[in-house]
Design a protein around this motif. Structure first.
Motif, short mmCIF file in Angstrom:
data_model
loop_
_atom_site.label_atom_id
_atom_site.label_comp_id
_atom_site.label_asym_id
_atom_site.label_seq_id
_atom_site.Cartn_x
_atom_site.Cartn_y
_atom_site.Cartn_z
N ARG A 124 -7.33 8.29 -6.33
CA ARG A 124 -7.36 6.85 -6.58
C ARG A 124 -7.97 6.56 -7.96
O ARG A 124 -7.47 5.68 -8.68
CB ARG A 124 -8.17 6.15 -5.49
N SER A 175 -8.05 -3.02 8.06
CA SER A 175 -8.31 -2.85 6.64
C SER A 175 -8.09 -1.39 6.27
O SER A 175 -8.76 -0.49 6.81
CB SER A 175 -9.75 -3.27 6.30
N PRO A 226 -10.07 10.16 -2.85
CA PRO A 226 -10.91 9.32 -3.70
C PRO A 226 -10.73 9.62 -5.19
O PRO A 226 -10.63 8.69 -6.01
CB PRO A 226 -12.33 9.64 -3.22
N ASP A 277 -5.44 7.61 8.03
CA ASP A 277 -6.17 6.34 8.02
C ASP A 277 -5.54 5.33 8.97
O ASP A 277 -6.24 4.48 9.53
CB ASP A 277 -6.19 5.76 6.60
N PRO A 322 -7.16 1.53 2.89
CA PRO A 322 -7.13 1.69 1.44
C PRO A 322 -5.73 1.42 0.90
O PRO A 322 -4.73 1.70 1.57
CB PRO A 322 -7.52 3.16 1.25
N CYS A 323 -5.66 0.89 -0.32
CA CYS A 323 -4.35 0.67 -0.94
C CYS A 323 -3.61 1.99 -1.13
O CYS A 323 -2.39 2.04 -1.05
CB CYS A 323 -4.50 -0.05 -2.27
N GLN A 373 -7.23 1.04 -6.40
CA GLN A 373 -8.45 1.07 -5.60
C GLN A 373 -8.59 -0.23 -4.84
O GLN A 373 -7.90 -1.21 -5.09
CB GLN A 373 -9.65 1.33 -6.50
N GLY A 374 -9.48 -0.24 -3.86
CA GLY A 374 -9.61 -1.41 -3.01
C GLY A 374 -8.87 -1.22 -1.70
O GLY A 374 -8.30 -0.16 -1.42
N ARG A 375 -8.87 -2.28 -0.90
CA ARG A 375 -8.29 -2.21 0.43
C ARG A 375 -7.37 -3.41 0.66
O ARG A 375 -7.44 -4.42 -0.04
CB ARG A 375 -9.40 -2.18 1.50
N MET A 406 0.85 -1.18 0.00
CA MET A 406 0.00 0.00 0.00
C MET A 406 0.89 1.23 0.00
O MET A 406 2.11 1.14 0.14
CB MET A 406 -0.91 0.02 1.23
N ARG A 439 -6.09 4.74 -11.03
CA ARG A 439 -6.71 3.55 -11.66
C ARG A 439 -6.76 3.71 -13.17
O ARG A 439 -6.53 2.74 -13.91
CB ARG A 439 -8.12 3.37 -11.09
N ALA A 498 -3.72 5.25 0.93
CA ALA A 498 -4.29 5.74 2.17
C ALA A 498 -3.74 7.11 2.51
O ALA A 498 -2.61 7.46 2.14
CB ALA A 498 -3.99 4.78 3.32
#
Length: 513
Positions: free
Chosen positions: A367, A339, A364, A348, A341-342, A315-317, A204, A371, A344
């Motif tokens: 990210r 958990s 957001p 966080d 975010p990848c 994206q994702g965790r 991450m 992506r 972060a």
């Protein structure tokens, strides 16, 4: 008091600083000429006593380019600081408290060190605490020399700084590697790491800000990084500057911590999470203003390249376990499985407001941008399979052999792995290089030596026979490298440590049926 670079130690720094702390005269004294070369950075300390909500004004006899506060008490104490600029105007108040940056080994003490604040050469500082902070002192870093030398070192235009040398890896992942200014370009031989770097994994990324005011000149950034390095190493006592990368408001990326831009270098940027993350700091304060458009674009490109190279989605965790050694910084207890975010924000994972409310709110969209630049990264893996060994061939105390049980010298083992996309699609016929890392100058020079190569089969799998040789000291670190192809980005595996050097050979092909 001056010392040569070779004689600098944490102990000598503390001894040299003692006179400045004990003096009853409220003016700074140069505590240490840290490193050679013009101009030599210096570090001094100024005793403050007890901080309260009442503003304390500190007048300095000589300019300080960067300042930071240390105090006795809670890490949650809110310390604020501002300074008078060269034009005579006071800066905005910025947070000078702790921000959860640090290594995963923290001394058990109630002494706190806040964030370093770049001032560019102030002689007037104002400080206040939200409640009460005792036994406080101010650390003063000068990296630009005497007053007469300052204009040339900090006001160089962007066009002149464009010639700074770049770090290279020749590994194209994501949308390609953005230009990354080499560490040597800003360090100028004056920022050696204390020890060789440690390597972990990149699962991450954390995004940070540095709490510096935003109105800095492009030419000031190398000096800013040298000052942060001095503070991180000689005030915080870390091995090197804490961040892996720094992005400035002009859209430039700087290699920060030594150890290799394409390596999973363990930083001191997110306590409790350093072993499996990379840390990128945007130089500035973004609690109420956004980062510049060019800085945001660069941040997205850097994240796309770095995360794709290590097989991490934008994206994702990811679920990680808080390292007990750094849990004092974390929002979660030691050993908690968390958990995140990848990509972060620092807040966080750790108890901090970093990277500031506005930049955190932009994550957001960042990210999403990453992506688009790296829609489906490539993943590379490497493992060592040890065949079963008869008991009589294993190491015994009487033999005096250094061979580990189950892997006697000369017995072939198997290195294997896969090259695939994150959705599990295998890459058939992909060339794979097995490389050994070489580190010198305490991590400032890192190279990878190719020991063997092979290609993947239709399932994206590869393997090589590995024959252990005599152990070279601490063994070797290996990685699997896929250099990429049209439409597919490069990928490196997490490092694999072997206690001995190896000789690699491709297995014999299966006979035709």
């Amino acid at each position: 008091m001056a010392m040569s670079a070779r004689r600098i130690t944490r102990r000598s720094l503390l001894v040299a600083s003692a006179g400045a702390l004990g003096s009853a005269v409220l003016r700074p004294r140069t505590a240490l000429a840290l490193l050679g070369g013009p101009p030599s950075p210096t570090l001094a300390q100024r005793w403050l006593g007890t901080l309260t909500p009442t503003v304390a004004t500190v007048e300095l006899a000589s300019p300080a380019d960067l300042v930071g506060v240390e105090w006795q008490g809670s890490a949650q104490e809110k310390i604020s600081l501002r300074f008078r600029g060269r034009g005579g105007h006071w800066s905005s108040w910025v947070s000078a408290g702790t921000n959860g940056h640090g290594p995963d080994v923290r001394p058990q003490t109630d002494r706190q060190v806040g964030e370093p604040i770049w001032t560019g050469g102030t002689t007037s500082v104002q400080i206040r605490a939200a409640t009460r902070a005792s036994d406080a002192k101010l650390h003063l870093v000068n990296v630009n020399g005497a007053e007469a030398d300052r204009h040339e070192s900090t006001a160089a235009p962007l066009a002149l700084t464009a010639s700074l040398s770049l770090a290279t890896s020749d590994l194209s992942a994501g949308a390609g590697q953005p230009p990354i200014i080499a560490r040597k370009a800003w360090a100028r031989g004056m920022a050696p790491p204390k020890v060789a770097p440690e390597y972990g994994a990149v699962e991450m990324a954390f995004v940070h800000h540095t709490e510096n005011p935003n109105g800095y000149a492009a030419g000031a950034v190398p000096a800013m990084l040298r000052a942060i390095y001095v503070f991180h190493r000689y005030v915080n006592g870390w091995n090197d500057i804490g961040y892996n990368f720094v992005v400035d408001l002009y859209g430039r990326v700087f290699e920060a911590r030594a150890g290799g831009i394409d390596e999973p270098v363990v930083g001191a940027q997110a306590g409790g999470y350093n072993l499996f993350s990379t840390g990128i700091a945007v130089l500035g304060t973004f609690s109420s203003v956004p980062i510049s458009k060019v800085a945001r674009n660069t941040l997205e490109k850097l994240l796309a390249w770095k995360l794709s190279l290590h097989g991490v989605p934008a994206q994702g965790r990811v679920t990680v376990k808080v390292n007990p050694a750094g849990a004092s910084y974390s929002r979660f207890p030691a050993n908690a499985r968390v958990s995140l975010p990848c990509i972060a924000g620092h807040r966080d994972g750790d108890a901090t407001e970093c990277p500031g409310n506005v930049l955190y709110g932009e994550l957001p969209a960042i990210r999403t941008g990453v992506r688009k630049l790296a829609p489906n990264p490539t993943r590379a893996t490497i493992v060592l399979t040890t065949p079963a060994v008869a008991p009589e061939t294993q190491t015994t105390p009487e033999s005096g052999s250094a061979t580990a049980p189950g892997s006697p010298t000369g017995q072939a083992q198997v290195l294997s792995g896969v090259i695939e996309l994150l959705d599990g699609t295998p890459l058939s016929g992909a060339p794979v290089l097995i490389q050994a890392r070489t580190v010198s100058h305490r991590g400032e020079v890192v190279s990878e030596r190719t020991l063997g190569e092979t290609t993947t089969n239709s399932a994206g799998q590869w393997e090589l026979e590995a024959t252990p040789l005599s152990p070279p000291g601490g063994g070797i670190w290996l990685r699997a490298l896929y250099t990429g192809a049209p439409g597919f980005g490069a990928a490196v595996s997490d490092p694999l440590h072997l206690p001995a050097s190896v000789s690699l050979t491709a297995p014999a092909p299966s006979p035709p049926v």
